[in-house]
Design a protein around this motif. Structure first.
Motif, mmCIF file in Angstrom:
data_model
loop_
_atom_site.group_PDB
_atom_site.id
_atom_site.type_symbol
_atom_site.label_atom_id
_atom_site.label_comp_id
_atom_site.label_asym_id
_atom_site.label_seq_id
_atom_site.Cartn_x
_atom_site.Cartn_y
_atom_site.Cartn_z
ATOM 1 N N VAL A 26 -50.923 48.446 -23.881
ATOM 2 C CA VAL A 26 -51.834 48.735 -24.989
ATOM 3 C C VAL A 26 -53.272 48.837 -24.472
ATOM 4 O O VAL A 26 -54.019 49.767 -24.794
ATOM 5 C CB VAL A 26 -51.713 47.651 -26.086
ATOM 6 N N ALA A 30 -49.977 54.042 -32.915
ATOM 7 C CA ALA A 30 -49.427 52.687 -32.969
ATOM 8 C C ALA A 30 -47.939 52.737 -33.268
ATOM 9 O O ALA A 30 -47.123 52.110 -32.578
ATOM 10 C CB ALA A 30 -50.164 51.871 -34.025
ATOM 11 N N MET A 46 -46.343 45.062 -24.916
ATOM 12 C CA MET A 46 -47.388 45.077 -25.934
ATOM 13 C C MET A 46 -48.708 44.493 -25.451
ATOM 14 O O MET A 46 -49.634 44.315 -26.241
ATOM 15 C CB MET A 46 -46.925 44.303 -27.176
ATOM 16 N N MET A 80 -49.241 43.379 -30.414
ATOM 17 C CA MET A 80 -49.834 44.686 -30.185
ATOM 18 C C MET A 80 -51.153 44.802 -30.941
ATOM 19 O O MET A 80 -52.162 45.277 -30.400
ATOM 20 C CB MET A 80 -48.869 45.751 -30.672
ATOM 21 N N ALA A 95 -51.501 46.336 -36.730
ATOM 22 C CA ALA A 95 -51.685 47.164 -35.539
ATOM 23 C C ALA A 95 -52.265 48.524 -35.920
ATOM 24 O O ALA A 95 -53.214 49.009 -35.298
ATOM 25 C CB ALA A 95 -50.354 47.347 -34.811
ATOM 26 N N SER A 145 -53.686 42.848 -29.068
ATOM 27 C CA SER A 145 -54.108 43.524 -27.829
ATOM 28 C C SER A 145 -55.059 44.672 -28.143
ATOM 29 O O SER A 145 -55.994 44.938 -27.382
ATOM 30 C CB SER A 145 -52.905 44.089 -27.069
ATOM 31 N N HIS A 186 -45.925 54.045 -30.307
ATOM 32 C CA HIS A 186 -45.815 53.041 -29.242
ATOM 33 C C HIS A 186 -44.743 52.004 -29.620
ATOM 34 O O HIS A 186 -43.890 51.648 -28.810
ATOM 35 C CB HIS A 186 -47.181 52.368 -29.064
ATOM 36 N N ILE A 187 -44.802 51.568 -30.884
ATOM 37 C CA ILE A 187 -43.814 50.578 -31.332
ATOM 38 C C ILE A 187 -42.398 51.142 -31.245
ATOM 39 O O ILE A 187 -41.485 50.482 -30.771
ATOM 40 C CB ILE A 187 -44.128 50.135 -32.784
#
Lengths: 279, 276
Positions: free
Chosen positions: A104, A128, A100, A180, A269, A183, A131-132
């Protein structure tokens, strides 16, 4: 023979976009698949052996009377059983932290991998979420591997120990999702990630009752555990692994705390992704 | 007005020993290192000091209160914090030196092309190797000084010998730094760099850092004793309570040999990389 019409593609992307992006992320992890495999098998082996077998040898020598186990400091179980669930949860948190931070930044700034999907109907929130999800899959696999290695060491005594696997994912996410969001909001990297690694991830690993119960620390340092997702995850891990006796309300607090962090992390995020991509 | 001939432009071969490798200007490389620290990464440098301190606080205070006293060098009973503190210092010397001489060098080699630039000047590979190593040692020296101070604050310094922890940890750092750069020169990708972690983590965990070597079966003990970190840990532990044995010489010699081999290895690598 014909492909989807653009309308169909767009509708599919709007509907399943986060999954498409998650798949892309997972595929790109193949670039460092060997590292992933080596670390997710090697780290549990090394840590379980070193802590559970080596360190246990001086912690468990309770027969002489002054050892810790004699006083029930480790909940009446051997040190290996005490430390193993916390090591599983810790390694999930560390992996999540790594996934994360730089990746990112990579998506927004260096290789700009978010910008390709963004010109399709995918919205930033889906990026988002995707990605998670991808990190979640990695955590799931890693925790599963760790759990099997625990079984090999005889370090997962209880019948509910397998719950450590989803717990690894939950705790990893509770730490990773807010990270995240943070970032995503960094514009210029000035060692923030190194600082997070040194002053947040490392101390959490060391002060979240990973190696000994939190009550062993002076009270002035126990607060680190209370705010640390890792401590809440470690406690839950011990409950499911060997049946640590924890009051019911505290169990609820552990679960809620992790769930709320995860939820807020995702919300924050998605918000930051939308803001950043809109620039 | 005289006319210059070809002879005036000829460069006389250096008469100094190792003239081709070494121009006696290590300080230029060091000066550059300090300028970089000053302008950008001093905060990274300072923050590295905290890692062993966190470990000492966590394991020494937390676990220490459960473990009680353990057997130190020479059979003396010492507190668990006093047992692991010198070991953590050795680990920190290793980590500092390795990160400085691997990741740092990796970036300079492949992205910054710093060394190529330096070698176009009168600097030779040995100047560069020594310069980078001096920078790593400077960092090791700072950490060791700080960490020994923390030990003193925690009441873990009981003998004047403990002052030797600082030079000893510089020596440990020297051993690792001299090898790190040479090994890095073989690495081409980030993935290969992960091998370094893969080598360091087991060393950290198994080198009698947190518990005595006697835990292991004999063959495993031999393997651990072959690794450099174990010698560093033992050496520091002996110094910290001022109890020495003939083995002290073995540890010292191990590092002396490591430094000699490492520096010549690194110089050769840099030379073959850049001065083909």
């Amino acid at each position: 023979m014909s492909a989807h019409t653009p309308e169909v593609s767009a509708a599919k992307a709007r509907r399943w976009g986060s999954f498409y992006f998650a798949e892309h992320m997972l595929r790109s992890m193949r670039a460092y698949l060997v590292t992933i495999i080596v670390t997710s098998v090697g780290n549990p082996l090394l840590y379980l052996f070193s802590m559970g077998v080596g360190l246990a040898s001086i912690v468990d020598r309770s027969s002489s009377g002054q050892g810790a186990a004699a006083h029930g400091a480790f909940d009446g179980v051997g040190y290996l059983a005490f430390a193993a669930p916390a090591l599983l949860v810790s390694s999930a948190v560390m992996t999540s932290a790594n996934e994360m931070m730089f990746p990112v930044m990579d998506g927004f700034k260096w290789r700009r991998i978010y910008y390709g999907p963004h010109v399709t109907p995918l919205v930033p929130g889906q990026l988002a979420a995707g990605h998670i999800m991808a990190v979640g899959v990695r955590l799931l696999i890693q925790s599963l591997v760790f759990f099997f290695i625990m079984l090999l060491f005889g370090a997962a005594p209880g019948p509910w120990s397998w719950l450590l696997v989803p717990l690894g994912v939950l705790t990893g996410m509770a730490f990773g999702a807010p990270l995240m969001a943070y970032s995503a909001h960094i514009e210029k990297e000035n060692f923030q990630f190194s600082m997070i690694q040194r002053f947040i991830v490392m101390p959490l690993f060391l002060f979240s009752a990973t190696f000994y119960p939190l009550a062993t620390m002076p009270i002035g340092m126990q607060w680190i555990g209370w705010i640390s997702p890792l401590w809440h995850g470690n406690q839950l891990g011990r409950i499911v692994s060997y049946g640590l006796a924890e009051p019911g309300w505290l169990v609820v607090v552990h679960v809620l705390y992790l769930a709320v962090l995860w939820g807020v992390g995702i919300w924050w995020a998605r918000r930051n992704y939308t803001k950043r991509m809109g620039k | 007005m005289s006319v210059l001939t070809d002879d005036d432009y000829a460069i006389a071969p250096s008469r100094r020993p190792f003239g081709a490798l070494y121009s006696g200007n290590t300080q230029a490389v060091v000066e550059r290192g300090f300028r970089v620290i000053k302008s950008q990464n001093w905060i990274i440098l300072v923050s590295g000091f905290f890692e062993p301190v966190f470990y000492l606080l966590s394991m020494g205070i937390g676990l220490g209160s459960l473990v009680g006293a353990v057997e130190g060098p020479g059979g003396a009973q010492i507190s668990y914090a006093a047992y692991i503190a010198p070991a953590l210092l050795a680990v920190s010397a290793m980590n500092g030196a390795i990160y400085d001489s691997t990741w740092n060098v990796f970036f300079k080699m492949h992205f910054g092309k710093i060394y190529q630039g330096m070698l176009y000047t009168s600097l030779g590979p040995l100047d560069i190797a020594m310069g980078e190593i001096v920078m790593a040692l400077f960092r090791g020296f700072l950490y060791a000084l700080g960490f020994t101070g923390v030990m003193a604050l925690m009441g873990l310094v009981t003998t004047p010998w403990a002052l030797l922890l600082v030079p000893a940890s510089v020596m440990v750092a020297f051993g690792f730094a001299s090898f790190g750069m040479a090994v890095t020169s073989y690495m081409k990708t980030f993935q290969q760099m992960d091998m370094i972690t893969f080598f360091m983590l087991p060393m950290f965990l198994f080198s009698a850092t947190f518990y005595p070597l006697s835990v292991y079966p004999l063959p495993v003990q031999w393997i651990v004793q072959a690794f450099p970190l174990w010698h560093g840990v033992e050496l520091m532990r002996q110094i910290s309570i001022g109890v020495f044995s003939p083995a002290t010489w073995v540890h010292l010699l191990y590092y002396a040999a490591m430094i000699l081999v490492g520096v010549s290895f690194t110089t050769r690598r840099l030379r073959s990389l850049f001065l083909r």
